[in-house]
Design a protein around this motif. Structure first.
Motif, PDB file in Angstrom:
ATOM      1  N   VAL A  88      54.748  56.505   1.332  1.00  0.00           N
ATOM      2  CA  VAL A  88      54.965  55.061   1.237  1.00  0.00           C
ATOM      3  C   VAL A  88      56.162  54.668   2.106  1.00  0.00           C
ATOM      4  N   ALA A  89      56.413  53.363   2.206  1.00  0.00           N
ATOM      5  CA  ALA A  89      57.434  52.836   3.114  1.00  0.00           C
ATOM      6  C   ALA A  89      58.817  53.448   2.882  1.00  0.00           C
ATOM      7  N   THR A  90      59.207  53.585   1.615  1.00  0.00           N
ATOM      8  CA  THR A  90      60.532  54.129   1.305  1.00  0.00           C
ATOM      9  C   THR A  90      60.664  55.560   1.811  1.00  0.00           C
ATOM     10  N   ASP A  91      59.647  56.360   1.557  1.00  0.00           N
ATOM     11  CA  ASP A  91      59.663  57.745   2.021  1.00  0.00           C
ATOM     12  C   ASP A  91      59.634  57.813   3.544  1.00  0.00           C
ATOM     13  N   LEU A  92      58.846  56.939   4.161  1.00  0.00           N
ATOM     14  CA  LEU A  92      58.746  56.921   5.625  1.00  0.00           C
ATOM     15  C   LEU A  92      60.095  56.624   6.269  1.00  0.00           C
ATOM     16  N   ARG A  93      60.818  55.663   5.716  1.00  0.00           N
ATOM     17  CA  ARG A  93      62.129  55.328   6.272  1.00  0.00           C
ATOM     18  C   ARG A  93      63.073  56.520   6.200  1.00  0.00           C
ATOM     19  N   ARG A  94      63.014  57.230   5.081  1.00  0.00           N
ATOM     20  CA  ARG A  94      63.901  58.398   4.923  1.00  0.00           C
ATOM     21  C   ARG A  94      63.485  59.514   5.887  1.00  0.00           C
ATOM     22  N   LEU A  95      62.196  59.722   6.040  1.00  0.00           N
ATOM     23  CA  LEU A  95      61.716  60.763   6.951  1.00  0.00           C
ATOM     24  C   LEU A  95      62.061  60.439   8.408  1.00  0.00           C
ATOM     25  N   PHE A  96      61.884  59.166   8.786  1.00  0.00           N
ATOM     26  CA  PHE A  96      62.232  58.764  10.148  1.00  0.00           C
ATOM     27  C   PHE A  96      63.740  58.887  10.381  1.00  0.00           C
ATOM     28  N   ALA A  97      64.523  58.572   9.349  1.00  0.00           N
ATOM     29  CA  ALA A  97      65.976  58.694   9.466  1.00  0.00           C
ATOM     30  C   ALA A  97      66.369  60.153   9.708  1.00  0.00           C
ATOM     31  N   ILE A  98      65.748  61.055   8.942  1.00  0.00           N
ATOM     32  CA  ILE A  98      66.019  62.481   9.117  1.00  0.00           C
ATOM     33  C   ILE A  98      65.610  62.932  10.513  1.00  0.00           C
ATOM     34  N   TYR A  99      64.449  62.447  10.950  1.00  0.00           N
ATOM     35  CA  TYR A  99      63.950  62.816  12.273  1.00  0.00           C
ATOM     36  C   TYR A  99      64.947  62.425  13.365  1.00  0.00           C
ATOM     37  N   HIS A 100      65.426  61.199  13.315  1.00  0.00           N
ATOM     38  CA  HIS A 100      66.361  60.727  14.341  1.00  0.00           C
ATOM     39  C   HIS A 100      67.729  61.411  14.217  1.00  0.00           C
ATOM     40  N   MET A 101      68.172  61.670  12.987  1.00  0.00           N
ATOM     41  CA  MET A 101      69.451  62.349  12.805  1.00  0.00           C
ATOM     42  C   MET A 101      69.395  63.780  13.319  1.00  0.00           C
ATOM     43  N   CYS A 102      68.236  64.413  13.181  1.00  0.00           N
ATOM     44  CA  CYS A 102      68.067  65.774  13.708  1.00  0.00           C
ATOM     45  C   CYS A 102      68.282  65.795  15.217  1.00  0.00           C
ATOM     46  N   ILE A 103      67.751  64.783  15.889  1.00  0.00           N
ATOM     47  CA  ILE A 103      67.926  64.693  17.338  1.00  0.00           C
ATOM     48  C   ILE A 103      69.407  64.645  17.687  1.00  0.00           C
ATOM     49  N   ASN A 104      70.139  63.807  16.959  1.00  0.00           N
ATOM     50  CA  ASN A 104      71.557  63.640  17.244  1.00  0.00           C
ATOM     51  C   ASN A 104      72.385  64.860  16.839  1.00  0.00           C
ATOM     52  N   LEU A 105      72.008  65.492  15.746  1.00  0.00           N
ATOM     53  CA  LEU A 105      72.719  66.705  15.330  1.00  0.00           C
ATOM     54  C   LEU A 105      72.530  67.819  16.349  1.00  0.00           C
ATOM     55  N   GLU A 106      71.317  67.914  16.874  1.00  0.00           N
ATOM     56  CA  GLU A 106      71.056  68.935  17.892  1.00  0.00           C
ATOM     57  C   GLU A 106      71.888  68.673  19.139  1.00  0.00           C
ATOM     58  N   ARG A 107      72.051  67.392  19.486  1.00  0.00           N
ATOM     59  CA  ARG A 107      72.887  67.039  20.638  1.00  0.00           C
ATOM     60  C   ARG A 107      74.345  67.418  20.384  1.00  0.00           C
ATOM     61  N   VAL A 108      74.822  67.152  19.175  1.00  0.00           N
ATOM     62  CA  VAL A 108      76.196  67.514  18.821  1.00  0.00           C
ATOM     63  C   VAL A 108      76.387  69.022  18.964  1.00  0.00           C
ATOM     64  N   GLY A 109      75.405  69.781  18.486  1.00  0.00           N
ATOM     65  CA  GLY A 109      75.477  71.232  18.613  1.00  0.00           C
ATOM     66  C   GLY A 109      75.581  71.683  20.052  1.00  0.00           C
ATOM     67  N   ASP A 110      74.780  71.079  20.924  1.00  0.00           N
ATOM     68  CA  ASP A 110      74.834  71.414  22.354  1.00  0.00           C
ATOM     69  C   ASP A 110      76.201  71.102  22.940  1.00  0.00           C
ATOM     70  N   LEU A 111      76.730  69.921  22.596  1.00  0.00           N
ATOM     71  CA  LEU A 111      78.020  69.495  23.134  1.00  0.00           C
ATOM     72  C   LEU A 111      79.155  70.408  22.674  1.00  0.00           C
ATOM     73  N   VAL A 112      79.090  70.843  21.419  1.00  0.00           N
ATOM     74  CA  VAL A 112      80.121  71.750  20.896  1.00  0.00           C
ATOM     75  C   VAL A 112      80.171  73.039  21.705  1.00  0.00           C
ATOM     76  N   VAL A 113      78.995  73.606  21.965  1.00  0.00           N
ATOM     77  CA  VAL A 113      78.942  74.852  22.741  1.00  0.00           C
ATOM     78  C   VAL A 113      79.471  74.625  24.156  1.00  0.00           C
ATOM     79  N   ASN A 114      79.070  73.512  24.778  1.00  0.00           N
ATOM     80  CA  ASN A 114      79.536  73.212  26.135  1.00  0.00           C
ATOM     81  C   ASN A 114      81.047  73.055  26.194  1.00  0.00           C
ATOM     82  N   ILE A 115      81.603  72.364  25.199  1.00  0.00           N
ATOM     83  CA  ILE A 115      83.059  72.174  25.150  1.00  0.00           C
ATOM     84  C   ILE A 115      83.765  73.509  24.991  1.00  0.00           C
TER      85      ILE A 115
END
Length: 230
Positions: free
Chosen positions: A77-104
């Motif tokens: 349902v809509a509530t679950d979808l919003r949470r799943l999409f939020a997790i999906y987008h946050m995963c993208i950003n967390l992965e980017r943070v991980g890459d940046l940490v290693v590069n630094i």
């Protein structure tokens, strides 16, 4: 009554928590790299960072697959979808943070004997402290459903961008260089800000292209190095 859909979403949330904790650990390890003076200690920490980076990539891909499965199998349902999409987008950003940490970390160890790095150490530590707190509070805002933590992080981002320039220019002034040299370096700081913004745009373009390929072929090529033609 707990349904199969509920259990599947709970599994995704637990996997997301593992990914979040790994990224927070990476930030802590980066702090240890910046504070360590011994080569052997830094090498050991770098090894741990690289090992964690592989785990982050695996968690990221697994979460993508699990989120898609839940959407296809259970039609949340809509509530679950919003949470799943939020997790999906946050995963993208967390992965980017991980890459940046290693590069630094790798760049920092390569420059460890540089006098410029020594002069900037205090600035780098302050910036890392702020960004680590931003990531931590952003995650807590989601986990604890705390809107105030989310707003704090968003507002702090604007402050951090301003602090970034001020700290760099303060270091330039403290170096005691001639005014003309300071002017040139300050201009370089501004140009670097533009370059960094353009780089982020390029990163986002790459992410869009990868999502497009996934939509067309069903193949997830993130964390791979596909051979392409110019």
């Amino acid at each position: 009554m707990t349904t199969n859909k509920d259990l599947a979403i709970q599994k995704i949330e637990k996997e997301f928590e593992k990914l979040s904790n790994l990224v927070l650990e990476q930030l802590q390890l980066l702090d240890e790299v910046l504070n360590s003076k011994e080569d052997s200690v830094q090498e050991k920490i770098i090894g741990k960072l690289l090992s964690n980076e592989e785990k982050i990539d695996k968690h990221d891909v697994q979460l993508d697959e699990n989120i898609i499965k839940v959407m296809v199998l259970y039609h949340p349902v809509a509530t679950d979808l919003r949470r799943l999409f939020a997790i999906y987008h946050m995963c993208i950003n967390l992965e980017r943070v991980g890459d940046l940490v290693v590069n630094i970390a790798l760049t920092y160890t390569d420059m460890k004997d540089s006098s410029m790095l020594a002069d900037s150490a205090s600035t780098l530590h302050n910036m890392l402290k702020i960004t680590s707190k931003m990531v931590n509070r952003a995650l807590l805002s989601f986990i604890n459903e705390d809107t105030e933590f989310a707003k704090w992080t968003i507002n702090k981002d604007m402050e951090f961008d301003d602090l970034n320039k001020k700290l760099l220019k303060k270091n330039i002034k403290a170096a005691g260089l001639p005014k003309e040299s300071q002017r040139v370096l300050n201009n370089l700081v501004d140009v670097r800000s533009i370059i960094a913004a353009l780089e982020r745009i390029g990163d986002n373009a790459t992410n869009i292209a990868e999502s497009s390929l996934y939509a067309m072929t069903g193949s997830n090529i993130r964390h791979q190095n596909p051979k392409t033609e110019n």
